[in-house]
Design a protein around this motif. Sequence first.
Motif, mmCIF file in Angstrom:
data_model
loop_
_atom_site.group_PDB
_atom_site.id
_atom_site.type_symbol
_atom_site.label_atom_id
_atom_site.label_comp_id
_atom_site.label_asym_id
_atom_site.label_seq_id
_atom_site.Cartn_x
_atom_site.Cartn_y
_atom_site.Cartn_z
ATOM 1 N N TRP A 52 0.729 -1.411 -0.422
ATOM 2 C CA TRP A 52 0.037 0.311 -0.007
ATOM 3 C C TRP A 52 1.032 1.692 -0.012
ATOM 4 O O TRP A 52 0.030 2.036 -0.619
ATOM 5 C CB TRP A 52 -0.903 -0.095 0.995
ATOM 6 C CG TRP A 52 -1.253 -0.226 2.633
ATOM 7 C CD1 TRP A 52 -1.140 -0.855 3.026
ATOM 8 C CD2 TRP A 52 -0.830 1.353 3.227
ATOM 9 N NE1 TRP A 52 -0.753 -0.326 4.636
ATOM 10 C CE2 TRP A 52 -0.060 0.721 4.857
ATOM 11 C CE3 TRP A 52 -0.310 2.550 3.146
ATOM 12 C CZ2 TRP A 52 0.017 1.161 5.796
ATOM 13 C CZ3 TRP A 52 0.552 3.221 4.260
ATOM 14 C CH2 TRP A 52 0.549 2.829 5.716
ATOM 15 N N HIS A 103 -9.026 -3.104 2.605
ATOM 16 C CA HIS A 103 -8.937 -1.221 2.783
ATOM 17 C C HIS A 103 -7.687 -0.628 2.993
ATOM 18 O O HIS A 103 -7.216 0.355 3.129
ATOM 19 C CB HIS A 103 -9.731 -1.533 3.956
ATOM 20 C CG HIS A 103 -11.350 -1.515 3.387
ATOM 21 N ND1 HIS A 103 -12.005 -1.344 2.027
ATOM 22 C CD2 HIS A 103 -12.411 -2.053 4.095
ATOM 23 C CE1 HIS A 103 -12.776 -1.234 1.665
ATOM 24 N NE2 HIS A 103 -13.418 -2.361 3.204
ATOM 25 N N ILE A 159 -3.952 -5.432 11.581
ATOM 26 C CA ILE A 159 -4.529 -4.722 12.087
ATOM 27 C C ILE A 159 -4.063 -3.402 11.354
ATOM 28 O O ILE A 159 -3.384 -3.480 10.262
ATOM 29 C CB ILE A 159 -3.959 -4.865 13.239
ATOM 30 C CG1 ILE A 159 -5.083 -3.527 14.277
ATOM 31 C CG2 ILE A 159 -2.306 -4.232 13.478
ATOM 32 C CD1 ILE A 159 -4.521 -3.478 16.049
ATOM 33 N N VAL A 171 -8.238 0.487 19.480
ATOM 34 C CA VAL A 171 -7.621 0.225 17.859
ATOM 35 C C VAL A 171 -7.970 -0.995 17.131
ATOM 36 O O VAL A 171 -7.803 -1.695 18.027
ATOM 37 C CB VAL A 171 -6.095 0.889 18.054
ATOM 38 C CG1 VAL A 171 -5.623 0.855 16.804
ATOM 39 C CG2 VAL A 171 -5.933 1.745 18.839
ATOM 40 N N VAL A 172 -8.276 -0.654 16.229
ATOM 41 C CA VAL A 172 -8.991 -1.761 14.982
ATOM 42 C C VAL A 172 -8.204 -1.711 14.014
ATOM 43 O O VAL A 172 -7.995 -3.072 13.408
ATOM 44 C CB VAL A 172 -10.458 -2.399 15.183
ATOM 45 C CG1 VAL A 172 -11.060 -2.007 16.321
ATOM 46 C CG2 VAL A 172 -10.421 -0.558 13.985
ATOM 47 N N ARG A 173 -7.596 -0.900 13.553
ATOM 48 C CA ARG A 173 -6.820 -1.102 12.388
ATOM 49 C C ARG A 173 -5.542 0.498 12.544
ATOM 50 O O ARG A 173 -5.548 1.092 13.182
ATOM 51 C CB ARG A 173 -8.266 -0.205 11.329
ATOM 52 C CG ARG A 173 -7.340 -0.554 10.057
ATOM 53 C CD ARG A 173 -8.684 -0.653 9.281
ATOM 54 N NE ARG A 173 -8.218 -0.515 8.091
ATOM 55 C CZ ARG A 173 -7.771 -1.619 6.997
ATOM 56 N NH1 ARG A 173 -8.246 -2.158 7.722
ATOM 57 N NH2 ARG A 173 -7.429 -1.215 5.825
ATOM 58 N N ARG A 174 -4.860 0.099 11.503
ATOM 59 C CA ARG A 174 -3.550 0.985 11.596
ATOM 60 C C ARG A 174 -3.448 1.138 10.343
ATOM 61 O O ARG A 174 -3.985 0.050 9.187
ATOM 62 C CB ARG A 174 -2.136 0.622 12.439
ATOM 63 C CG ARG A 174 -2.286 0.673 14.048
ATOM 64 C CD ARG A 174 -1.349 0.418 14.392
ATOM 65 N NE ARG A 174 -1.455 -0.159 15.731
ATOM 66 C CZ ARG A 174 -1.877 -0.205 16.555
ATOM 67 N NH1 ARG A 174 -1.810 1.744 16.802
ATOM 68 N NH2 ARG A 174 -1.714 -0.442 18.088
ATOM 69 N N GLY A 175 -2.747 2.260 10.291
ATOM 70 C CA GLY A 175 -2.494 2.960 8.550
ATOM 71 C C GLY A 175 -2.997 3.610 7.549
ATOM 72 O O GLY A 175 -4.236 4.052 8.655
ATOM 73 N N HIS A 176 -2.937 3.490 6.163
ATOM 74 C CA HIS A 176 -3.755 4.041 5.676
ATOM 75 C C HIS A 176 -5.324 3.029 5.611
ATOM 76 O O HIS A 176 -5.295 2.284 5.125
ATOM 77 C CB HIS A 176 -3.171 3.002 4.005
ATOM 78 C CG HIS A 176 -3.739 4.440 2.574
ATOM 79 N ND1 HIS A 176 -3.399 5.539 2.598
ATOM 80 C CD2 HIS A 176 -5.056 3.958 2.234
ATOM 81 C CE1 HIS A 176 -3.861 6.102 1.225
ATOM 82 N NE2 HIS A 176 -4.995 5.027 1.524
ATOM 83 N N HIS A 177 -6.418 4.100 5.076
ATOM 84 C CA HIS A 177 -7.312 3.272 4.934
ATOM 85 C C HIS A 177 -8.419 4.339 3.678
ATOM 86 O O HIS A 177 -8.797 5.621 3.492
ATOM 87 C CB HIS A 177 -8.393 3.496 5.810
ATOM 88 C CG HIS A 177 -9.759 3.483 6.295
ATOM 89 N ND1 HIS A 177 -9.603 2.001 6.308
ATOM 90 C CD2 HIS A 177 -11.445 3.440 6.571
ATOM 91 C CE1 HIS A 177 -11.210 1.771 6.185
ATOM 92 N NE2 HIS A 177 -11.874 2.558 6.665
ATOM 93 N N CYS A 178 -9.104 2.483 2.993
ATOM 94 C CA CYS A 178 -9.328 3.293 1.666
ATOM 95 C C CYS A 178 -11.014 2.298 1.961
ATOM 96 O O CYS A 178 -11.280 1.160 1.714
ATOM 97 C CB CYS A 178 -8.865 3.208 0.133
ATOM 98 S SG CYS A 178 -9.730 2.728 -1.218
ATOM 99 N N SER A 202 -9.580 7.990 1.225
ATOM 100 C CA SER A 202 -8.223 7.053 1.113
ATOM 101 C C SER A 202 -7.035 8.006 1.470
ATOM 102 O O SER A 202 -6.351 9.146 0.871
ATOM 103 C CB SER A 202 -8.009 7.041 -0.126
ATOM 104 O OG SER A 202 -7.041 5.664 -0.299
#
Lengths: 785, 280
Positions: free
Chosen positions: A170, A451, A785, B126-133, B164
């Motif tokens: 990514w 995602h 994660i 926290v359920v997610r890290r980084g780029h999110h699209c 994004s």
Amino acid sequence: MDTLAQEIFDNEKRLAETLRSYGLALTPAEAQRIRQRLNRPPTLPELFIFDIEWSEHCSYKSSKALLKKYLPTTGSKVIQGPEEDAGILELTEFNGDRYGIVIAHESHNHPSQVLPFEGAATGIGGIVRDVDCMGAQVIGSADPLRFGDPNGKHAERTRAIAQGVIEGIWHYGNALGIPNLGGDVVFDSGYDDNCLVNVVAVGLVKENEIIHSRVPACGVGYDLILVGKPTDYTGLGGASFASGTLDQNADEANKGAVQVPDPFLKNVLLHRKANEAVWRRARELGLEIGMKDLGAGGIACASSEMGASAGFGVEINLDRIHVAFPDIPSQVILCAETQERYLFAVPPEFTPEVLKIYNEDWDLPRICSGAGASRIGTALKEPVMRVLRGGEVVCDLPIDFVVEGIAYNRESRKPVVEFPPASIPRPSDIGEITLRLLGSPNIGSKHPVYHHYDTEIQGNAILRPGEADAGVIAPLDGCSAGMALSVDGNPSYGKISPYWGGATAVAEAMRNVAAVGARPYGLTDCLNYGNPEVPEDFWALEEGIKGISDAARNLYDPKGVPEAIPFVSGNVSLYNRSVTGVSVPPSPIICCVGVLDDYSKAITQGLKRSGNRILLAGDRFAELGGSAYEQILGLPVSREIPIVRYELERGLIYGTVEAIHRGLICAAHDISNGGLLISLAEMILTAHRSGNFGLQIDLGEIKTDLRPDYFLFSESSGFVLEVRDEDVAAVKSLFQEYQVDIHTIGRVTDTRRLSVTWTDRKDICTLPVLVMRDTWENALTGVFI
Amino acid sequence: MIDTIHVALIQFPGSNCESETARAFRQCGCAVTMIRWNQPASALAGYDAYVIGGGFSYEDRVRAGVIAAKEPLMETLAEEAAGGKPILGICNGAQVLIEAGLVPGLHPGQVEMALATNLMKREGRVVRRGHHCHWINLRHESRPGRTPFTRGIDRHRVLPMTISHGEGRFVCRDESVWRTLEQNDQIVWRYCDDDGHLRDDFPINPNGSWGSVAGICNVEGNVLAMMPHPERAFYLRQIPSAWGTAWGEQRRAAGGDRAALESPGPGRLLFRSLAGSLPA
């Protein structure tokens, strides 16, 4: 010329030591062959050039003969087969121009195992250059990934590698501005020591604007211009590194062979920026130019191939190359795999303008320290590869000898392994097993991965990863044509039968494209196998190539011309084997490109309307070998894997394409990992949520000798179709034309339940959608994660 | 008849949404000129409107948008902003406008907030890290026409768009700034669910932004900085087919009909607003 001493070649042991001391993978016999052909000892830079050119990665020395013998590479949709950096398939004609889809498919397995982030990122970097340098706009990428068992013996390392790889993808892909069109992620303990990171890139080009990876026919005296990052030490020996067995103890040493990515510089070069400015000016001036990406083997490979494929020679002056440090040894300048570089062949009168476009208009030297464009040499009539430095000749080789490579006849031996017939205890609760499958890493939702990828950039998305079996884009403004893309390859089948592992990978990639309504136009292959010097590994490669070739030759449209679906690009990645002697499962990974005349006809797999009928096309067979079902039960691998019944498969694929084209299908999903019941569950789980859908499956119309679990979890090929009541008869008669049995097996409900009654009308499974969703969506929680 | 509106699209090294952003303006009848970062600052003067699109200018070094915000071109842009010209920053463009102190512009030229790394939390975890699209819903918060890009869009109208980014969380050191922005009607967009309700948790608030804020304008309203991408929601076909709300229904109903699929998506409202709203 400063050649190596003759004495070195007179003493086998000394020769071996010398080669080893320079970190070369050439064998003493190969080095002797060079000496004999040149009639003198080679110089050190020359030896380095052959080390790369004769590596497995560049020369395909183990696989070349097999590929040539079996793979179909021609056909009516082929604009260019697999002879240059990328292949080209026809997309459509629009406003009087013929447009092509440029496609390339590579692996970056070894680098990603050692340095996951950089390895995966430079994998995209390289493939994108391959497509771009054909004069194309890069319009998409896809990443087939294979990791070890995320809950197994090496869970921690596997997760770290998986996360690093996804991050590398990514970081690089999103920054470049290339939408992700799909890919797949498969976990298997067979990849604990060697992950596979394959990458596909696609581009769009007008046929008359294709730029070839060679000096043009009129190109004697053309300037050679090197563009991009300053050459440094990075990636030295990358091609040779990728052509050997991976030794974990040498991880630290191997890191030097991994390239360093720079998506930022690349963005300025290719994203409709500097490179396009050069192409546009060349067209305006009516000039023919050549362009090639620098990948394996750096300047040495790119320049020799650009010259040799035109029948010319090249002269390179190392003093003119922009480098990151002074005094880099000649062999390093020639062979380092520094990223973000291209080589152009242009007429000398155009040179000043090219240099200005990169160095001034697009300001490369200030974007990236030391980057730029330099005139580094000339195309010669004389077929030699000559390299100069400080007025001395450091390399003087017959250019054909450089590029002709070598070939080996490897020994092939079928391994003596017997897989037992399936022996599966009758399950007490099919619903419970279904949930376990939905929550398993290979079947669970891959949204935590998708995602991270930008799927929307460029604004052409029609169907994205997760919406359907294939991604679809409408890449040409104002034109109705849609392009579909899917990648596939199930390692569990390859372990049992490398032949059927290959054939099913082709069939499934084609089914996936068909499931959105696209007609398969062409294929690419990345053949990931173990050590070709191990006869059993070589046998697997041979069988795999036969399998993919047979499937490609047989899966034509039965109503059309019986011509093979061609392979237009591909790659062979061998030595995916650890020093402990474990090879990856035979892993041919296949990408299929399909085309829709009208993208608006593309359909997804999610259910659309309560009351619609569910049809099953494709009989179920007792084929549970390598199935997700067998794996979730922890049973030994059994022998009956899904095979491709070519005649039936043709009908399935093209019957589905035609039914969708005629607007008869509301949703379609192919049957693969997990079998029929999992396909049905996925159709519920990917439907729009406001529908609150469920499925009432009633197998009363089915005649079968199979046990319910065999019927529901067998991975035999087929499609599940959602059809409006009034269209059921038309769909059935259409599939009869294709000689495919098709049965109504249920209907869409608004009950938010998946329930199944068996042929005897007894309930065998009822699952609430909410529970299925929770399990499926959280399957990868903790892994990513 | 309105004369053609000339839009300058500013391109930094690392910009990557130029084509679709230019396409969106052109489809609405505007003329678009790309202005490269290293052109003389004077090249930027005199256009009718300006846009900085998405990307990773200067590879997000230090913090997204910081380096581009210091380019000489930006001084010209600040002058044009002070003169009331419409300026739109999308995604990385929004980051640049914030870092240049053009938005929120309570004290023009001062950096008053930042777009920090996403904080994707659900139930405190926290359920997610980084780029999110992903696709998200946006609720229009200001009065119609508060900015030249939001004419004719009712307050509280819900529009699907995509985000994004890895750094999209609006943060302020001084919390009182938010109250001022609310009082000034400078908060233009917030993330919401299908029904227009705000929720702090991921994925409804996809990046942990304060108050679910997704877009802010300057005091005068002529400069709009927003993280979501209207140019990627320009056609109905760009909406995912499983999307909720009436937009999702419309998308599914258009299946098989190319003209319907190429009809306006929600993001087109912004470009049309600009194209139809400037004086001759």
